[in-house]
Design an enzyme around this catalytic site. Structure first.
Site, short mmCIF file in Angstrom:
data_model
loop_
_atom_site.label_atom_id
_atom_site.label_comp_id
_atom_site.label_asym_id
_atom_site.label_seq_id
_atom_site.Cartn_x
_atom_site.Cartn_y
_atom_site.Cartn_z
CB THR A 39 27.91 41.73 40.16
OG1 THR A 39 28.40 41.21 38.92
CG2 THR A 39 28.32 43.18 40.28
CE LYS B 267 36.62 36.96 36.20
NZ LYS B 267 35.78 37.83 37.05
CG HIS C 273 34.08 48.58 35.70
ND1 HIS C 273 32.94 48.17 36.34
CD2 HIS C 273 33.73 49.65 34.95
CE1 HIS C 273 31.93 48.94 35.99
NE2 HIS C 273 32.39 49.86 35.14
CE LYS D 29 33.65 33.73 40.14
NZ LYS D 29 33.28 34.98 40.78
NE ARG D 30 34.71 35.76 29.41
CZ ARG D 30 34.70 36.46 28.27
NH1 ARG D 30 33.60 37.08 27.87
NH2 ARG D 30 35.77 36.51 27.50
CE LYS E 212 24.10 39.34 39.09
NZ LYS E 212 24.75 39.16 37.78
O1 73E Z 1 35.10 42.64 39.35
C1 73E Z 1 34.37 42.86 38.17
C2 73E Z 1 33.24 43.85 38.44
O2 73E Z 1 32.31 43.30 39.34
C3 73E Z 1 35.28 43.41 37.09
O3 73E Z 1 36.28 42.47 36.78
C4 73E Z 1 34.46 43.72 35.84
O4 73E Z 1 33.45 44.68 36.18
C5 73E Z 1 32.52 44.20 37.15
C6 73E Z 1 31.48 45.26 37.36
O5 73E Z 1 32.01 46.37 38.01
C7 73E Z 1 35.31 44.24 34.74
N1 73E Z 1 35.16 43.97 33.42
C8 73E Z 1 36.11 44.65 32.79
N2 73E Z 1 36.84 45.29 33.66
N3 73E Z 1 36.34 45.04 34.89
C9 73E Z 1 36.33 44.67 31.36
C10 73E Z 1 37.50 45.22 30.85
C11 73E Z 1 37.69 45.24 29.48
C12 73E Z 1 36.74 44.74 28.62
C13 73E Z 1 35.57 44.20 29.12
C14 73E Z 1 35.37 44.17 30.49
#
Ligand code: 73E
Length: 834
Positions: free
Chosen positions: A678, A573, A374, A567-568, A682
């Site tokens: 994501t 970001k 991710h 968003k976070r 939405k």
């Molecule tokens: O871009 C997003 C993505 O849409 C991405 O940053 C997020 O995953 C979403 C779903 O695919 C994400 N979260 C984490 N890494 N990528 C993450 C990493 C460590 C701990 C918790 C979350």
């Protein structure tokens, strides 16, 4: 042997286990039975929350009936199943979603109304299940909805944290965190399964021995054990009998209480052990896109992995198939590297406990697992210190070294003498201490690795796994673009728009086949349709304005352009670029004449999002936003044209109000940093437009909606490295407008500017390219303002864009996974099981 009802009783079982009917009187009877019997309330001792609970229990009965039917069907048909392993499931509320998926909303509305409550009020009583940080956890929840809706035989596995993501409050404009103890008043949506529990071992030692056939073997012994107990969370599909399960584990002590120790006067010690066991599943780690190497987190991961594999293996063994058939029956998806120890654990079970050879075992393992990456951000890639793993999981550490050795021997064979390649590809990062690179482990142990959007999947292949593509071949590395469930994110969150679409498409089938949305494009020029579409948006903006008034006291005009970034909080970001843009806009407004002001498009800028508690810069961005808001919102000269809001405690339920009310949303990460995103999907699905960088899924959204219906700006991924290099080694002046913004902050206009110096200091090296992108960003904003002035053209853009979103249903994502990676097919729950 399993118990079966005597022939004479079978009839009784069949009769009385049927799902209750859904006429008004039966629902009312069920509600009152739960109010009086389950909750021990009565008509003179009810309140809204108790009414929510009674309704939830009544709906839960329907879920359980379907859940039982689905499980029965699957155990008879015994298909290949997929197991989605995720440390996070960001579910949000369940009542409204369950009612809509079961098609019972109207029935309950009437029935509950007849009892004297309003279903909308009851829905609002529910606390969010917030067992996730952000996009990754919410994706897992959307995937569960799609798996259920599409009748796939699937299970979700996760942890039942007692504390979800912290609650955010603003104190003097600063984020403060409060524990999210979401289970205070019980949880009607979970079924505790005290009968489904497994021991999980930690620490101890590894014993080497020779078995009867003369083989040298190892076994893991000693240490301490805790117990994992299952809690089941039924997930109903939309307009199907199918209801799948998320199984969440909670930790319990193995020995309830050490009496011997207690009687010896060691009161503290006897309680301590108990507490330590319970601690494992106590709290969700609140970091998004960032790794923190805490022992407790590693414990959570192994605890989760061990319990889940025992459960999967127990189910597999019920049908007495040989181990070689395991990959034909079981597909396990790793949601990021967080559950990667599962690969090592399966190898350990197969060789140490089941007596398979190393090669037999490894063959099974590598045909079972697949892994979703991710993020390529270095600070988010998991690596665990070798001494930590050795201490907690000694046998696993041995296996990791061994599989790494075999792997590197294969690499050496293919690329003889390329020592730097061996160093780069090793699972072990050398140093003091050594580290285990979890992404390498996940990639080596999986048959497929996927990224979550086209660009991201390319970056996966060219950056972190470049060497692995050369070694394994490129077929192993695939893309599955993320998606979102249209049930929650349109049908539930935006009933007005859902109804309009159903009216035009002649039914609700589009909610199970989002590609049908395309047909709405035919109405994009229809003025009558435009008016209805924008009227729905307007009402959603009123609903949001009421919420904002409620939580912040600020009054918003729904006629303004609602511009949202929720968003976070993270530097990549670039919420700081947004707030710097707001300051620029404010300064400009201040310098305008009355006549000039009258031409301005009034704007409401809304932020929401949590910062990780230890992320200083992110928290400072929140403080800057709230400080600017205090000044801007109190300025009578500009307040008609600009309002600035920070909505506290962003969560799934807030998103459901916020997203349908946005005209514009910002997805402005530095190119190449946001894997997918994501919420971008939405927002557009709900009739808003995107202002975004050429990053993540923005790119594919742009391809679908057309370049006139999205506002792109900024440096491209391919340019980022050169720009960084140039900024670093040449004297590059900061963008003039950005300099102006910094001056404005330093003037003290938004309070003592000293507190913001560390944030402004990040612009010196400017890793995230704010300076480079700032002017293009402001220019894109001007294009937005100009476009918004033409109401009909704007409406056409929004309608066309929303109607182009068919690709971004999580149903499509799940079908991609099912066909290309998991090799599973739907197994509908047929009538004979219902
Ligand atoms: O871009 C997003 C993505 O849409 C991405 O940053 C997020 O995953 C979403 C779903 O695919 C994400 N979260 C984490 N890494 N990528 C993450 C990493 C460590 C701990 C918790 C979350």
């Amino acid at each position: 042997p399993a118990w079966a009802p005597p022939a004479a009783a079978e009839q009784i079982w069949n009769e009385f286990s049927k799902e209750e009917s859904t006429d008004e009187a039966t629902i009312q009877k069920s509600f009152i039975r739960h109010a009086t019997k389950t909750l021990a309330r009565s008509s003179y001792n009810m309140d809204q929350f108790a009414a929510y609970q009674a309704t939830a229990h009544s709906v839960r009965d329907h879920l359980i009936d379907r859940w039982n039917a689905t499980q029965h069907c699957h155990s008879v048909k015994d298909p290949k199943r997929v197991y989605y392993m995720s440390l996070e499931f960001l579910i949000g509320r369940t009542l409204d979603n369950a009612l809509l998926n079961l098609n019972l909303k109207d029935h309950y509305k009437r029935a509950i109304g007849g009892i004297g409550f309003t279903i909308e009020d009851l829905v609002d009583e529910e606390v969010d299940a917030a067992l996730g940080n952000g996009g990754l956890g919410r994706l897992a929840a959307c995937f569960m909805d799609s798996l259920a809706t599409l009748d796939y035989p699937a299970w979700g596995y996760g942890i039942r944290y007692e504390y979800g993501i912290f609650q955010q409050k603003l104190v003097d404009g600063y984020q403060t965190e409060y524990p999210d103890y979401w289970l205070t008043f019980g949880n009607p949506w979970e079924i505790q399964r005290l009968d489904v529990s497994y021991d999980v071992r930690f620490r101890g030692y590894v014993e080497k021995y020779v078995d009867v056939s003369g083989q040298t073997r190892y076994r893991w012994e000693g240490g301490e054990k805790v117990v994992a107990v299952a809690n089941d969370y039924p997930i109903p599909g939309f307009q199907t009998k199918n209801c799948i399960n998320i199984r969440l584990w909670s930790s319990k002590p193995k020995k309830e209480f050490d009496f011997a120790s207690f009687n010896e006067g060691n009161y503290d010690k006897s309680v301590e052990e108990q507490k330590a066991a319970e601690n494992i599943t106590s709290v969700l780690y609140p970091n998004d896109n960032h790794m923190v190497g805490k022992v407790l987190r590693l414990k959570q991961q192994y605890f989760f992995v061990s319990a889940t594999l025992q459960d999967i293996i127990r189910r597999f063994k019920k049908t007495s198939r040989p181990w070689s058939e395991f990959p034909q029956q079981v597909s396990i998806q790793l949601n990021d590297t967080h559950p990667t120890l599962s690969i090592v654990e399966l190898q350990r079970i197969l060789i140490d406990e089941e007596g398979l050879t190393w090669d037999e075992a490894w063959d099974i393992v590598t045909h079972t697992y697949s892994y979703t990456n991710h993020t390529v951000l270095p600070e988010a890639l998991e690596k665990w210190a070798v001494p930590l793993i050795s201490d907690l999981l000694p046998r696993h550490m041995m296996i990791i070294f061994e599989l790494n050795l075999y792997f590197l021997q294969r690499v050496e064979k293919l690329f003889p003498g390329d020592r730097d390649r061996l160093r780069r590809m090793s699972v072990i990062e050398e140093g003091h201490p050594q580290y285990v690179r979890m992404a390498h482990l996940a990639a080596i142990g999986s048959h497929h690795v996927n990224g979550v959007a086209e660009l991201h999947s390319e970056l996966v292949k060219t950056t972190i796994f470049a060497d692995f593509v050369e070694f394994f071949g490129k077929e192993k590395f695939v893309n599955v673009t993320n998606g979102v469930t249209p049930r929650r994110w349109l049908h539930q969150a935006n009933p007005g728009l859902s109804t309009l679409i159903s009216e035009k498409l002649g039914g609700t089938a589009w909610l199970k086949d989002l590609s049908q949305l395309d047909k709405i494009k035919a109405f994009a020029d229809d003025v009558g349709f435009q008016n209805r579409f924008m009227d729905i948006k307007y009402k959603n903006k009123i609903r949001l304005a009421e919420y904002v008034k409620d939580v912040t006291g600020v009054t918003l005009s729904p006629d303004a352009l609602f511009d949202v970034q929720c968003k976070r909080l993270h530097e990549y970001k670039r919420q700081h670029m947004n707030i710097f843009g707001v300051i620029h806009r404010y300064e400009k407004l201040k310098s305008m004449s009355k006549a000039e002001l009258e031409k301005v498009v009034p704007r409401v800028v809304i932020f929401a999002g949590k910062a990780a508690p230890g992320y200083y810069t992110a928290k400072l961005i929140i403080k800057l936003i709230t400080s600017v808001a205090n000044v801007v919102n109190a300025d009578p000269q500009t307040s008609e044209y600009l309002k600035l809001i920070f909505i506290p405690n962003y969560n799934v339920s807030v998103a459901e109000i916020l997203i349908p009310a946005s005209d514009l949303s910002q997805h402005i990460s530095t190119a190449g940093t946001e894997a997918s995103g994501t919420s971008n999907m939405k927002f557009v699905l709900n009739g808003g437009l995107i202002l975004g960088t050429v990053d993540g899924a923005n790119i594919e959204i742009g391809e679908e909606v057309g370049k006139d219906n999205i506002f792109f700006f900024g440096a491209l991924t391919a340019e980022v490295e050169d720009i960084r290099h140039h900024q670093m080694y040449h004297n590059v002046a900061m963008d003039a407008k950005l300099q102006g913004v910094i001056k404005s902050i330093q003037s003290g206009r938004y309070g003592d500017s000293v507190i913001f110096e560390p944030l402004l200091g990040t612009l010196r090296s400017d890793y995230y390219l704010l300076s480079k992108d700032f002017t293009p960003y402001l220019e894109a904003m001007e294009r937005v303002d100009a476009a918004f002035k033409n109401k009909s053209a704007w409406a056409k853009k929004c309608i066309t864009a929303a109607a182009s979103m068919g690709k971004f249903s999580s149903d499509r994502s799940i079908q991609d996974y099912a066909k290309r990676i998991w090799k599973i097919t739907p197994v509908p729950t047929t009538e004979e099981f219902a």
